[in-house]
Design a protein around this motif. Structure first.
Motif, short mmCIF file in Angstrom:
data_model
loop_
_atom_site.label_atom_id
_atom_site.label_comp_id
_atom_site.label_asym_id
_atom_site.label_seq_id
_atom_site.Cartn_x
_atom_site.Cartn_y
_atom_site.Cartn_z
N SER A 150 49.78 32.75 57.09
CA SER A 150 49.37 33.30 55.79
C SER A 150 47.87 33.48 55.78
CB SER A 150 49.81 32.37 54.65
OG SER A 150 49.22 31.08 54.80
N THR A 151 47.34 33.98 54.68
CA THR A 151 45.90 34.16 54.55
C THR A 151 45.40 33.64 53.22
OG1 THR A 151 46.29 36.43 53.77
CG2 THR A 151 45.69 36.15 56.09
N ALA A 152 44.14 33.23 53.20
CA ALA A 152 43.44 32.96 51.96
C ALA A 152 42.66 34.22 51.60
CB ALA A 152 42.49 31.78 52.14
N GLY A 153 42.21 34.29 50.35
CA GLY A 153 41.51 35.49 49.90
C GLY A 153 42.45 36.44 49.20
N GLY A 154 41.88 37.50 48.64
CA GLY A 154 42.67 38.47 47.90
C GLY A 154 42.11 38.69 46.51
N ILE A 155 42.93 39.21 45.62
CA ILE A 155 42.47 39.56 44.26
C ILE A 155 42.08 38.29 43.51
CG2 ILE A 155 43.08 40.68 42.10
CD1 ILE A 155 45.12 42.34 43.69
N ARG A 156 40.87 38.28 43.01
CA ARG A 156 40.34 37.09 42.36
C ARG A 156 40.93 36.89 40.97
NH1 ARG A 156 35.20 36.33 45.26
NH2 ARG A 156 34.75 38.25 46.43
N ARG A 157 40.99 35.62 40.57
CA ARG A 157 41.49 35.28 39.24
C ARG A 157 40.72 36.00 38.14
NH1 ARG A 157 43.15 35.23 35.10
NH2 ARG A 157 43.86 33.56 33.73
N ALA A 158 39.41 36.14 38.31
CA ALA A 158 38.58 36.76 37.28
C ALA A 158 38.93 38.23 37.06
CB ALA A 158 37.11 36.63 37.63
N ASP A 159 39.55 38.87 38.04
CA ASP A 159 39.91 40.28 37.93
C ASP A 159 41.30 40.50 37.35
OD1 ASP A 159 37.50 41.32 38.94
OD2 ASP A 159 38.14 40.95 41.00
N LEU A 160 41.95 39.41 36.91
CA LEU A 160 43.32 39.48 36.41
C LEU A 160 43.41 38.89 35.01
CD1 LEU A 160 44.90 38.04 39.66
CD2 LEU A 160 45.28 40.38 38.85
N THR A 161 44.29 39.45 34.21
CA THR A 161 44.61 38.83 32.93
C THR A 161 45.57 37.67 33.18
OG1 THR A 161 46.60 40.14 32.48
CG2 THR A 161 44.47 41.12 31.87
N ASP A 162 45.90 36.94 32.12
CA ASP A 162 46.85 35.84 32.25
C ASP A 162 48.22 36.32 32.69
OD1 ASP A 162 44.91 34.04 31.51
OD2 ASP A 162 45.54 33.91 29.41
N GLU A 163 48.50 37.61 32.51
CA GLU A 163 49.80 38.16 32.91
C GLU A 163 49.76 38.79 34.30
OE1 GLU A 163 51.12 40.67 29.60
OE2 GLU A 163 52.34 38.96 28.99
N LEU A 164 48.66 38.57 35.02
CA LEU A 164 48.45 39.12 36.37
C LEU A 164 48.27 40.63 36.36
CD1 LEU A 164 50.89 36.97 38.58
CD2 LEU A 164 48.47 36.59 38.07
N MET A 165 47.76 41.17 35.26
CA MET A 165 47.41 42.59 35.20
C MET A 165 45.96 42.74 35.63
SD MET A 165 47.87 45.37 32.12
CE MET A 165 46.58 44.69 31.05
N LEU A 166 45.69 43.74 36.44
CA LEU A 166 44.32 44.02 36.87
C LEU A 166 43.51 44.55 35.69
CD1 LEU A 166 45.23 45.67 40.26
CD2 LEU A 166 43.68 43.72 40.01
N ARG A 167 42.40 43.90 35.39
CA ARG A 167 41.59 44.31 34.25
C ARG A 167 41.06 45.73 34.43
NH1 ARG A 167 40.66 39.77 31.20
NH2 ARG A 167 40.88 37.76 32.29
N ALA A 168 40.80 46.11 35.67
CA ALA A 168 40.25 47.45 35.94
C ALA A 168 41.33 48.53 35.91
CB ALA A 168 39.55 47.45 37.29
N LEU A 169 42.61 48.13 35.95
CA LEU A 169 43.71 49.09 36.01
C LEU A 169 44.80 48.69 35.03
CD1 LEU A 169 44.03 49.47 39.91
CD2 LEU A 169 43.04 51.15 38.32
#
Length: 391
Positions: free
Chosen positions: A328-347
């Protein structure tokens, strides 16, 4: 094409998101870049599909390190007990091993995947393979470029290991173009390189048993495997996060003896006995003896010094194996870029799940459970988003 929902990636997280969307009555198009779905899941099942671990929820969640707090609601909603119930609902009997790891009776992923896909298709899933995501609703397909215009999208394309099975991390570059900067990928649950001398070749493939592995403040009774590339296996994977982040690796070759008891045993050996015979008489053989011959020559003459060295034998590492070989890997979409529902704030309307998110965990059922739990959470979030649009 204009389905209610688009899911990109047909691994466990994407399949679970599609499952939840279909359950809510949404039409779902599931796009997979490879010729068949869930290839990494099938590979994991070759050695026994470890679906989760049967332990208290707090103990389970603690294995997600810094991500434990923000993953907690998702794992409370779909944790180890839920995974086992879900497996049974998929027609798969499960059992718990002595270590608490939970497996299907068949030990394989293929019966689970066949049942799950048949159920999803019967409920209307539109699965398209060899569809490679290019951003938004755009795909390269065997029939040329295609565009999908869904009400909501769930991205579940995995991390950046095992590219040949579908997780190549290429999506990170696409997201950067729309202002989402993922945390850099790093290998997780991987082996480490060791620059062996030529005589070690005879031990390649041999398991290293009856030892404790030490990294930082962690000591673990577990096995490893000596290979031409270095050290691999469950014990190394369990410590890989600490080793990757700079801790040295030490091996306790006598974990059942205290340093004092081992000192006494060594002191009782004849003074004129050769070091090789002394080590064999102490019970060292195979891979354990090979490590001493590789990294502890000459053996200290003083019994106390020898005991301490055998209880904490340093094994110099030359870095982790390449990321594409990692489980597996660490890293990826940061928590700060997601809402509580895992929606991307930018999209708005685009959700993410599985190993695309910035979390890591050891092997032992934690990886698959979190992929299922985050896929479920993102799917439910997409359902609510679609409902809000139609309302």
């Amino acid at each position: 094409m204009a389905p209610d929902a688009l899911v990109v990636g047909a691994g466990p997280a994407g399949l679970m998101a599609a499952d939840r969307l279909l359950a809510a009555g949404c039409s779902v198009l599931l796009a997979e870049a490879k010729p068949s779905p869930a290839r990494k899941l099938l590979m994991a099942g070759k050695s026994g599909l470890n679906v989760t671990k049967d332990e208290t929820l707090d103990a389970f969640i603690s294995n997600y390190y810094e991500a434990s707090d923000w993953l907690r609601p998702m794992l409370e909603a779909f944790g180890p007990a839920h995974v086992q119930d879900w497996m049974r609902a998929q027609g798969q009997k499960v059992f718990t091993g002595s270590s608490g790891r939970v497996f299907p009776k068949s030990m394989k992923a293929s019966p689970l995947l066949r049942h799950w896909l048949a159920d999803l298709r019967a409920r209307g899933l539109d699965l398209r393979t060899r569809w490679r995501w290019r951003g938004g609703g755009h795909f390269d397909t065997p029939d040329g470029p295609m565009t999908v215009t869904p009400e909501a999208t769930v991205l579940a394309m995995g991390g950046a290991s095992w590219a040949r099975l579908g997780s190549d991390g290429a999506w990170a570059g696409i997201l950067r173009e729309v202002g989402v900067e993922p945390a850099p990928f790093r290998p997780a649950n991987m082996g480490f390189r060791v620059d062996w001398s030529e005589p070690m070749a005879r031990y390649f493939g041999e398991p290293l048993k009856g030892v404790a592995l030490i990294a930082g403040d962690r000591s673990l009774r577990a096995e490893a495997v000596i290979s031409a590339r270095g050290l691999e296996g469950g014990g190394i994977y369990a410590l890989s996060r600490s080793l990757r982040d700079g801790a040295g690796l030490f091996v306790d070759l006598f974990p059942d003896l205290s340093a004092e008891a081992l000192t006494d045993r060594i002191a009782r050996r004849p003074a004129r006995e050769s070091a090789a015979n002394r080590l064999r008489k102490l019970g060292l053989a195979g891979g354990r003896l090979a490590l001493v011959q590789e990294f502890l020559r000459p053996l200290p003459a003083d019994p106390r010094d020898a005991a301490q060295a055998l209880k904490r034998l340093p094994v110099p590492l030359s870095g982790p194996r390449p990321m594409d070989e990692a489980i597996s890997t660490a890293g990826g979409i940061r928590r700060a870029d997601l809402t509580d529902e895992l929606m991307l704030r930018a999209l708005p309307g685009t959700f993410a799940a599985g190993e695309m998110l910035d979390w890591e965990a050891p092997t032992g059922g934690y990886l698959l459970t979190a992929c299922l739990a985050t896929g479920r959470w993102a799917g439910d979030g997409a359902v609510r988003f679609i409902a809000s649009r139609s309302g």
